[in-house]
Design an enzyme around this catalytic site. Structure first.
Site, PDB file in Angstrom:
ATOM      1  CG  ASP B  28      -2.109  -0.809   1.169  1.00 53.55           C
ATOM      2  OD1 ASP B  28      -2.266  -1.511   0.151  1.00 53.55           O
ATOM      3  OD2 ASP B  28      -2.921  -0.777   2.118  1.00 53.55           O
ATOM      4  CE  LYS B  85      -7.095  -1.224  -0.243  1.00 57.48           C
ATOM      5  NZ  LYS B  85      -7.054  -2.676  -0.358  1.00 57.48           N
ATOM      6  N   GLY B 157      -5.485  -2.886   8.694  1.00 59.46           N
ATOM      7  CA  GLY B 157      -5.136  -1.722   9.513  1.00 59.46           C
ATOM      8  C   GLY B 157      -4.936  -2.039  10.979  1.00 59.46           C
ATOM      9  NE  ARG B 169      -3.641 -22.509  11.366  1.00 58.56           N
ATOM     10  CZ  ARG B 169      -2.730 -23.449  11.111  1.00 58.56           C
ATOM     11  NH1 ARG B 169      -3.030 -24.492  10.345  1.00 58.56           N
ATOM     12  NH2 ARG B 169      -1.513 -23.357  11.606  1.00 58.56           N
ATOM     13  N   GLY B 218      -3.330  -7.386   8.074  1.00 57.87           N
ATOM     14  CA  GLY B 218      -2.688  -7.489   9.384  1.00 57.87           C
ATOM     15  C   GLY B 218      -1.236  -7.933   9.349  1.00 57.87           C
ATOM     16  N   GLY B 239      -0.413  -3.750   3.942  1.00 52.29           N
ATOM     17  CA  GLY B 239      -1.116  -2.479   3.893  1.00 52.29           C
ATOM     18  C   GLY B 239      -0.382  -1.457   4.720  1.00 52.29           C
ATOM     19  CB  SER B 240      -1.217  -0.049   8.002  1.00 51.28           C
ATOM     20  OG  SER B 240      -2.559  -0.051   7.552  1.00 51.28           O
TER      21      SER B 240
END
Lengths: 194, 298
Positions: B28, B85, B157, B169, B218, B239-240
């Site tokens: 990102d 996005k 995030g 999983r 995450g 992402g973050s």
């Protein structure tokens, strides 16, 4: 004949190349470290992101190790990103490369993903019928020099070429069921030292 | 003589680009500078955003497609593929991104959904789509709508990998279950999964999704990336996790290497050293239900 073909497994669609090689009865080895290059008959550098693969190659010593094994007799086939990494000259780029093949290549030559395409391609070296060629943000070869020669062209640009035991294509035979291009490369790898 | 009629935007061309991204990291970014840092670190693609998910979470309100000017500036800054996005169900945002010639559209739960019933009919677009999923049924519904790439939703995030692990999983378990089922049970399973029968049969035959499946939501460390790859992910979205950390360039390089060498713990130890502080994480249990992004879409 028990050919041993390495597939450079740093990033990209190496799994599909390994399947194609195995389908033809050769042994496929996923190569993540230079030591695994020893005693390979051939190496495939897959499609992927050429800047990513080039950086990982540089970080782990492949930029020196692959040309050394080529001199020893190993054949190399680069598809798309792999073809870019084989070229001596990459237009408008100073990214890491192997620089083995006498050609200048242009990245993203057809445009962005929207301009990616499929076409049936004439490849005289593998015969009829035409080959289902998939071009994804593909490069084309702007110029061949030295002993490099074209194997296929599309709309005036070379999209497959060979120089001795080096093979390069802009398109992705590994995404199709047609194994004729892989078979052509395996024959090249089998003829080493000849 | 073979014909020279070329065809664009075929299924093979759409899912083919995702195949080329495998084993790579998609990062990102919110500025051209960040995009160049990501490219220089070895990202296979970047996701052009106005705000990273952690900031979207903090800002609250309605999160929409990024300003096309920002997206264009990022497209102009790098040579690697650029994704962007759109909101779930917001086909007009998707049309805009398609017109701009973005390389992949992420119909994403990170943005506020525009439609709580229907996702975008992704077959209508020239540009391929990636969509999030928490389980096999959700993944196959998105593929039936035209998604050419899937990613786990995780919980964006948060810098907390627990939800991405859960979703990967579940998906892998459900695929293994299909593989071992006698064929006559597949129709009932399709009904239970809420997924098209033809796709259920294809997954049973292949033993995997018919498209590439990345992990997202995450991931913050090289070890997180290696964990997701060992659980069966084809590649990683961060992402973050990168630009919310102390040393983004160094962390980005480390996560790229961890994604390639995910099965080499000694190397993972090397690349994990001295990366500086990771992003601050959030315990998912402290998040109120309505703030869970993974519940968006079905």
């Amino acid at each position: 004949m028990g050919l041993k073909i390495g597939v450079l497994a740093l990033q990209g669609d190496f799994r599909e190349h390994a399947w194609a090689v195995e389908k033809l009865g050769a042994q496929a080895i996923q190569v993540r470290r230079p030591a695994q290059l020893e005693d390979l008959d051939g190496l495939i550098i897959p499609g992927g992101e050429s800047t990513t693969i080039g950086k990982l190659m540089a970080q782990y010593g492949f930029i020196e190790a692959i040309p050394a094994q080529y001199k020893r007799g190993m054949a190399i086939y680069g598809t798309c990103a792999g073809a870019i990494l084989l070229a001596k000259d990459i237009k408008e780029s100073d990214q890491p490369r192997l620089g083995l093949m006498d050609m200048s290549i242009r990245r993203n030559a057809y445009g962005r993903q929207r301009e990616s395409f499929e076409v049936t391609l004439d490849i005289p070296a593998i015969g009829e019928p035409g080959f289902p060629a998939v071009f994804i943000r593909a490069p084309y070869i702007e110029e061949l020099y030295g002993t490099a020669r074209p194997l296929a062209t599309y709309r005036g640009h070379v999209v497959m070429a060979q120089q001795d035991r080096l093979l390069a294509s802009s398109f992705h035979p590994e995404l199709t069921e047609d194994t004729r291009v892989h078979a052509y490369f395996l024959a090249l790898a089998a003829s080493r030292g000849g | 003589m073979a014909t020279e009629e070329s065809v664009q935007s075929t299924w093979l061309v759409k899912k083919g680009l995702a195949e080329m991204l495998k084993g790579g990291v998609i990062m990102d970014v919110t500025t051209p500078e960040q995009a160049r840092i990501a490219e220089e670190a070895g990202a296979v693609a970047v996701m052009a955003l106005e705000r990273v998910p952690a900031d979207i979470r903090a800002a609250g309100g309605v999160a929409r497609m990024a300003d096309p000017a920002i997206i264009q500036a990022i497209m102009d800054a790098v040579t690697i593929p650029v994704m962007a996005k759109c909101r779930i169900g917001h086909f007009a945002e998707a049309q805009i991104l398609d017109a701009m010639g973005i390389d992949y559209i992420d119909e994403s739960e990170v943005l506020t959904p525009a439609d709580e019933e229907h996702h975008v009919n992704k077959h209508l677009f020239r540009v391929p789509f990636v969509c999030g999923a928490r389980n096999l049924g959700e993944a196959l519904r998105r593929i039936a709508e035209g998604a050419a790439m899937i990613r786990t939703k995780g919980e964006p995030g948060t810098g907390n990998v627990v939800e991405a692990v859960r979703h990967m999983r579940i998906m892998m378990d459900e695929i293994r279950k299909l593989q071992n089922m006698p064929e006559e049970e597949l129709m009932t399973e399709a009904k239970n999964l809420g997924a098209p029968y033809e796709l259920v049969k294809e997954v049973a035959r292949l033993g995997r999704l018919p498209v590439v499946n990345f992990a997202a939501g995450g991931i913050a460390t090289p070890a997180d990336a290696a964990l997701m790859m060992q659980l069966g992910a084809d590649g990683i979205f961060v992402g973050s996790g990168i630009f919310k950390s102390k040393d983004p360039a160094k962390r980005a390089r480390a996560i790229v290497q961890a994604t390639t060498h995910y099965n080499d713990p000694a190397l993972l130890a090397e690349v994990s050293k001295g990366l500086g502080e990771a992003m601050a994480g959030i315990d998912i249990k402290t998040l109120p239900e309505e703030q869970l992004m993974q519940r968006r879409g079905w």
